[in-house]
Design a protein around this motif. Structure first.
Motif, PDB file in Angstrom:
ATOM      1  N   LYS A  31     -13.796  27.855  14.946  1.00  0.00           N
ATOM      2  CA  LYS A  31     -13.772  26.571  15.658  1.00  0.00           C
ATOM      3  C   LYS A  31     -13.328  26.759  17.109  1.00  0.00           C
ATOM      4  O   LYS A  31     -13.973  26.259  18.042  1.00  0.00           O
ATOM      5  CB  LYS A  31     -12.836  25.608  14.931  1.00  0.00           C
ATOM      6  CG  LYS A  31     -12.439  24.369  15.717  1.00  0.00           C
ATOM      7  CD  LYS A  31     -11.409  23.573  14.918  1.00  0.00           C
ATOM      8  CE  LYS A  31     -10.444  22.841  15.801  1.00  0.00           C
ATOM      9  NZ  LYS A  31      -9.410  22.133  15.030  1.00  0.00           N
ATOM     10  N   TRP A  32     -12.237  27.507  17.314  1.00  0.00           N
ATOM     11  CA  TRP A  32     -11.722  27.669  18.669  1.00  0.00           C
ATOM     12  C   TRP A  32     -12.554  28.638  19.506  1.00  0.00           C
ATOM     13  O   TRP A  32     -12.682  28.462  20.728  1.00  0.00           O
ATOM     14  CB  TRP A  32     -10.248  28.067  18.630  1.00  0.00           C
ATOM     15  CG  TRP A  32      -9.411  26.881  18.274  1.00  0.00           C
ATOM     16  CD1 TRP A  32      -8.808  26.614  17.095  1.00  0.00           C
ATOM     17  CD2 TRP A  32      -9.154  25.759  19.117  1.00  0.00           C
ATOM     18  NE1 TRP A  32      -8.176  25.406  17.122  1.00  0.00           N
ATOM     19  CE2 TRP A  32      -8.373  24.841  18.369  1.00  0.00           C
ATOM     20  CE3 TRP A  32      -9.502  25.417  20.420  1.00  0.00           C
ATOM     21  CZ2 TRP A  32      -7.943  23.639  18.886  1.00  0.00           C
ATOM     22  CZ3 TRP A  32      -9.071  24.202  20.942  1.00  0.00           C
ATOM     23  CH2 TRP A  32      -8.293  23.326  20.178  1.00  0.00           C
ATOM     24  N   GLN A  33     -13.145  29.630  18.867  1.00  0.00           N
ATOM     25  CA  GLN A  33     -14.045  30.518  19.611  1.00  0.00           C
ATOM     26  C   GLN A  33     -15.216  29.722  20.190  1.00  0.00           C
ATOM     27  O   GLN A  33     -15.603  29.933  21.346  1.00  0.00           O
ATOM     28  CB  GLN A  33     -14.549  31.634  18.688  1.00  0.00           C
ATOM     29  CG  GLN A  33     -13.465  32.644  18.333  1.00  0.00           C
ATOM     30  CD  GLN A  33     -13.760  33.434  17.075  1.00  0.00           C
ATOM     31  OE1 GLN A  33     -14.887  33.440  16.566  1.00  0.00           O
ATOM     32  NE2 GLN A  33     -12.740  34.099  16.537  1.00  0.00           N
ATOM     33  N   ASP A  34     -15.756  28.814  19.404  1.00  0.00           N
ATOM     34  CA  ASP A  34     -16.854  27.972  19.880  1.00  0.00           C
ATOM     35  C   ASP A  34     -16.387  27.028  20.990  1.00  0.00           C
ATOM     36  O   ASP A  34     -17.088  26.833  21.999  1.00  0.00           O
ATOM     37  CB  ASP A  34     -17.446  27.160  18.725  1.00  0.00           C
ATOM     38  CG  ASP A  34     -18.174  28.034  17.713  1.00  0.00           C
ATOM     39  OD1 ASP A  34     -18.503  29.190  18.048  1.00  0.00           O
ATOM     40  OD2 ASP A  34     -18.396  27.576  16.569  1.00  0.00           O
ATOM     41  N   GLU A  52      -4.626  25.758  17.666  1.00  0.00           N
ATOM     42  CA  GLU A  52      -4.633  24.743  16.609  1.00  0.00           C
ATOM     43  C   GLU A  52      -3.305  24.007  16.571  1.00  0.00           C
ATOM     44  O   GLU A  52      -3.258  22.772  16.415  1.00  0.00           O
ATOM     45  CB  GLU A  52      -4.926  25.404  15.265  1.00  0.00           C
ATOM     46  CG  GLU A  52      -5.109  24.434  14.111  1.00  0.00           C
ATOM     47  CD  GLU A  52      -6.380  23.599  14.197  1.00  0.00           C
ATOM     48  OE1 GLU A  52      -6.523  22.652  13.395  1.00  0.00           O
ATOM     49  OE2 GLU A  52      -7.240  23.899  15.058  1.00  0.00           O
ATOM     50  N   MET A  53      -2.222  24.733  16.747  1.00  0.00           N
ATOM     51  CA  MET A  53      -0.899  24.104  16.775  1.00  0.00           C
ATOM     52  C   MET A  53      -0.784  23.145  17.966  1.00  0.00           C
ATOM     53  O   MET A  53      -0.267  22.022  17.838  1.00  0.00           O
ATOM     54  CB  MET A  53       0.192  25.168  16.855  1.00  0.00           C
ATOM     55  CG  MET A  53       1.615  24.618  16.874  1.00  0.00           C
ATOM     56  SD  MET A  53       2.168  24.003  15.268  1.00  0.00           S
ATOM     57  CE  MET A  53       2.744  25.539  14.517  1.00  0.00           C
ATOM     58  N   MET A  68      -5.843  22.523  26.246  1.00  0.00           N
ATOM     59  CA  MET A  68      -5.714  23.693  25.387  1.00  0.00           C
ATOM     60  C   MET A  68      -4.471  24.493  25.749  1.00  0.00           C
ATOM     61  O   MET A  68      -4.015  24.482  26.898  1.00  0.00           O
ATOM     62  CB  MET A  68      -6.950  24.609  25.520  1.00  0.00           C
ATOM     63  CG  MET A  68      -8.266  23.987  25.070  1.00  0.00           C
ATOM     64  SD  MET A  68      -9.615  25.197  25.186  1.00  0.00           S
ATOM     65  CE  MET A  68     -11.023  24.146  24.811  1.00  0.00           C
ATOM     66  N   ALA A  69      -3.979  25.229  24.780  1.00  0.00           N
ATOM     67  CA  ALA A  69      -2.810  26.087  25.015  1.00  0.00           C
ATOM     68  C   ALA A  69      -3.108  27.134  26.081  1.00  0.00           C
ATOM     69  O   ALA A  69      -2.252  27.474  26.892  1.00  0.00           O
ATOM     70  CB  ALA A  69      -2.390  26.752  23.710  1.00  0.00           C
ATOM     71  N   CYS A  70      -4.346  27.658  26.077  1.00  0.00           N
ATOM     72  CA  CYS A  70      -4.702  28.729  27.018  1.00  0.00           C
ATOM     73  C   CYS A  70      -4.787  28.243  28.454  1.00  0.00           C
ATOM     74  O   CYS A  70      -4.942  29.056  29.374  1.00  0.00           O
ATOM     75  CB  CYS A  70      -6.017  29.386  26.610  1.00  0.00           C
ATOM     76  SG  CYS A  70      -7.439  28.276  26.694  1.00  0.00           S
TER      77      CYS A  70
END
Length: 802
Positions: free
Chosen positions: A11-14, A712-713, A723-725
């Motif tokens: 999911k997050w890679q996409d 996700e967290m 996003m966290a990044c």
């Protein structure tokens, strides 16, 4: 609740790719940071768990830089030309392009499953004509500047691959790829004049941040030495020139040795009384690699040239000439003067052939051993040099030789010009035609790329020519200079070609007018941090530095060095401690690890496995421990409390962790950075709960290592920002990185009897008093006399009693 990595990671890679969060921008006001790994060769076997170690490490650096506000370029591509693919294509009767396409798709899927923050919008492939157009363009510039030329030379020839090998591709006399015998063969080869850059390749190591061992490898391979060229006259009247670093020992030269390939042998053939013996020795030497021939420990062999001798220029004495395979025609002048009293190899040769040994630097018994350690001492038996020190003698003899026209000072390099031809199909076509009238003529730049044509057979011809030589319609062309008949070059470039400049194409990969725009090159170069294997820190590094310096000289790139910083990683071994290979049956497939434990777990484990710069064995137990850490982090959402900020009881733990993790990433100490996060997790567990602010900091610190679970967290907690990044790297307060209390050990007569928690700045008297007040220590001291009291600040108290 259990962490479901299978649904969350994909999911997050996409999402990352859809949002383009890792796509670098060439028009950006942020400071740039260019992080680079050696792009992989896409083999049919796919990745094993050793490959992602470098990718994950530099991914952590790249992710941290983005969190620090940099515009980060972390690109990926494929070094896809080369022998393994061609050999597979020959064996399986399939086109190398199809093999390459399939292998790349496999590698790409594997890499994407690991969550590496590559900028996939800049993906390159060395076999793409839009890429190798510029590889060919660089070659043409080298040719036009006299740095690419063709030469008849003895080369390493693999009897199975049927192609020329560079010296580094020959290991213990056999081909490193297929294990077949390598022989010496004379062929016409394209060469690149890297020797023109030898001194600069040494000097400019002062401009870069490379480990000392890498700089040493570069310098050793280049092999700079200072000495003199000395002319000996043969009894035929011909001149034999030698290069020596020790011209001071010239009076001790009692014989000469020339390479079996030395051109004078052909000139003297009718004068040699033992020409059949000489020919047999030449044939034997041709079957050996340069490595075998120069191996120090091997037996000394040779043949005296019966009928020709030489004259020592300083004393007029006639001395014999031998051929021996330990002298290479490609190094120095292909001839040496032998001083057996002061060189082990010369001494062994002299003893075997009963040749004179004359001491010229005062030492010991030259009949019993060679005195190789003659860098200091006083000259003897040396005519005009007698009584001088070695250094004085070097200067005087060099001046004497120059005055008499017998020689001159000389700087020499072991580095040889780069053999650039390959008699194979799967490589870049060399954009040169040969015209009987005009010679070698470059293809007009407007006709690039010169595309690799399809062939029916990829096998090299029996005479060692490329499969392209069969393609008459492609080979026959017209001369760009005179319009007459001409033939295309049928040799192709080596795999090294595309990898010597790929880092520049990442900067502007879709540019059709230049290898990269001037503006993009000015913004992105040099590469800020380049990591790769130690096996590539000599040749690949040397070749790419050479190409970059040439491009700098012709004003294509703005910096003299391509990489500001270079680091290297150790291999991941099998669980049995041996190198991973299919033959050993110890290969671990990353797909299986990702499927069972998740990409974040694998990333964490690869970084936690040990010192990044050293080899480390894989451990199934270790990976399970990293998965448990992921689960512990995931379950922090179950112990949230209503408090705000970072609580005072955890202030020091968090500030220390922020500082330590940040510093450890920069120092490649990923294992201790992860250990610090684990320790912080334990401190949180001891507190029993966590605040949202504490969880936010922990999440950003963990994000470069375990990006999927942290994203996700971040989303579940509805923290600020998408996003966290995309958040900011946490800052720490130096004043809150020091503990108010510390633990010290208390010893009695050197044996640990207690541990005390005391103020961090406790004085000696107070520390000793606190130790004596402890119940256990008081019991130990009861009824005994204290002889000595020692306090080591911050560590221990030792009380000596009797």
């Amino acid at each position: 609740m259990k962490y479901d990595h299978k649904s969350i990671e994909k999911k997050w890679q996409d999402k990352w790719e859809e949002a383009g969060v890792f796509h670098a921008s060439n028009a950006n006001s942020k400071p740039k940071y260019y992080a680079l790994i050696e792009f992989p060769y896409p083999s049919g076997q796919g990745l094993h768990v050793g490959h992602p170690r470098s990718y994950t490490a530099i991914d952590i650096v790249a992710r941290k830089r983005r969190l620090q506000g940099y515009n980060v370029l972390y690109p990926i591509g494929w070094d896809a030309f080369g022998l393994p693919t061609e050999n597979f294509a020959i064996k399986n009767h399939v086109h190398p392009a199809e093999v390459t396409k399939k292998n790349i798709a496999r590698f790409k899927q594997q890499l994407q499953s690991l969550g590496i923050s590559f900028d996939w919008s800049r993906e390159i492939n060395t076999t793409d004509p839009d890429y190798y157009k510029w590889t060919q363009w660089i070659f043409l510039q080298l040719f036009k500047h006299g740095l690419a030329y063709k030469k008849e030379m003895a080369v390493n020839w693999c009897t199975s691959c049927k192609c020329v090998l560079a010296n580094e591709e020959v290991v213990n006399g056999v081909c490193e790829r297929c294990g077949s015998e390598v022989v010496r063969k004379v062929k016409s080869q394209w060469m690149l004049k890297i020797t023109e850059y030898a001194q600069r390749l040494i000097d400019d190591l002062d401009l870069v941040d490379y480990p000392d061992r890498v700089k040493a490898q570069q310098k050793n391979w280049i092999g700079r030495s200072t000495g003199a060229e000395v002319d000996f006259t043969a009894t035929t009247g011909d001149k034999l020139t030698v290069y020596t670093t020790r011209p001071d020992t010239l009076y001790g030269a009692t014989y000469m040795v020339v390479s079996p390939e030395h051109p004078m042998i052909e000139k003297w053939a009718d004068k040699l009384k033992n020409i059949d013996e000489v020919r047999a020795y030449q044939a034997e030497a041709a079957r050996k690699s340069d490595f075998e021939r120069t191996e120090v420990a091997k037996d000394k062999t040779g043949v005296r040239l019966d009928g020709v001798a030489a004259v020592n220029p300083v004393n007029g004495k006639e001395i014999p000439i031998f051929i021996s395979d330990y002298v290479l025609v490609s190094y120095g002048t292909g001839a040496i003067m032998a001083v057996p009293a002061h060189d082990t190899r010369d001494w062994e040769f002299a003893k075997k052939f009963d040749l004179p040994i004359i001491e010229v630097v005062k030492g010991g018994d030259v009949e019993k051993e060679a005195f190789t350690d003659c860098a200091t001492g006083i000259m003897v038996n040396s005519g005009i040099l007698d009584g001088l020190t070695v250094e004085e003698a070097k200067k005087k003899i060099t001046e004497y030789l120059s005055e008499k026209g017998l020689g001159h000072p000389k700087v020499n390099f072991k580095l040889r010009d780069w053999v650039f031809s390959r008699q194979r199909y799967w490589g870049e076509p060399i954009p040169i035609v040969y015209c009987e009238k005009c010679g070698y003529v470059p293809l007009p730049e407007s006709e690039l790329p010169l595309r690799l044509p399809d062939v029916k057979s990829y096998e090299p011809t029996d005479n060692g020519e490329s499969p392209l030589a069969h393609m008459t319609d492609w080979v026959m062309t017209t001369c760009p200079h005179c319009g007459g008949k001409a033939k295309r070059e049928t040799d192709t470039m080596p795999q090294w070609a595309g990898s010597s400049w790929y880092f520049l194409r990442y900067i502007d990969p879709h540019n059709n007018e230049a290898l990269a725009s001037e503006e993009a090159l000015k913004y992105w170069t040099p590469v800020d941090w380049y990591n790769g294997g130690m096996e590539h820190t000599t040749l690949h590094l040397l070749y790419s530095r050479f190409w970059h310096k040439f491009l700098y000289d012709i004003k294509v790139v703005p910096t003299p060095e391509p990489y500001a910083k270079r680091t290297s990683h150790g291999m991941i071994l099998g669980e049995n401690g041996e190198k991973m290979s299919k033959s050993r049956g110890n290969v671990v497939n990353p797909d299986e690890i990702v499927n069972e434990y998740g990409a974040d777990t694998m990333r964490l484990y690869e970084m936690f496995i040990g010192d990044f710069e050293k080899a480390a064995p894989w451990s199934s137990a270790g990976i399970k421990g990293c998965r448990r850490f992921i689960e512990r982090y995931w379950n922090l959402q179950n112990v949230l409390c209503e408090d705000k900020g970072v609580r005072k009881s955890l202030e020091i733990s968090f500030n220390k962790a922020i500082k330590k993790v940040g510093e450890d990433i920069e120092a490649l100490k990923f294992n201790t950075a992860i250990a610090t996060l684990m320790a912080l997790m334990n401190d949180i567990a001891d507190a029993g709960t966590i605040t949202k602010d504490e969880l936010k900091i922990f999440t950003v610190l963990l994000n470069p290592f375990a990006p999927h679970v942290t994203e996700e967290m971040w989303a579940l907690m509805k923290f600020d920002g998408a996003m966290a990044c995309q958040q900011a790297w946490p800052e720490y307060n130096e004043a809150k990185c020091t503990e108010d209390t510390i633990e010290i050990v208390v010893q009695v007569n050197g044996k640990v009897r207690a541990r005390l928690s005391v103020a961090a700045d406790i004085a000696k008297d107070a520390a000793i008093a606190a130790a004596k007040a402890d119940e256990k220590i008081a019991a130990e001291l009861s009824g005994k006399t204290v002889v000595k009291e020692v306090y080591v600040p911050g560590k221990l108290v030792n009380i000596v009693v009797k």
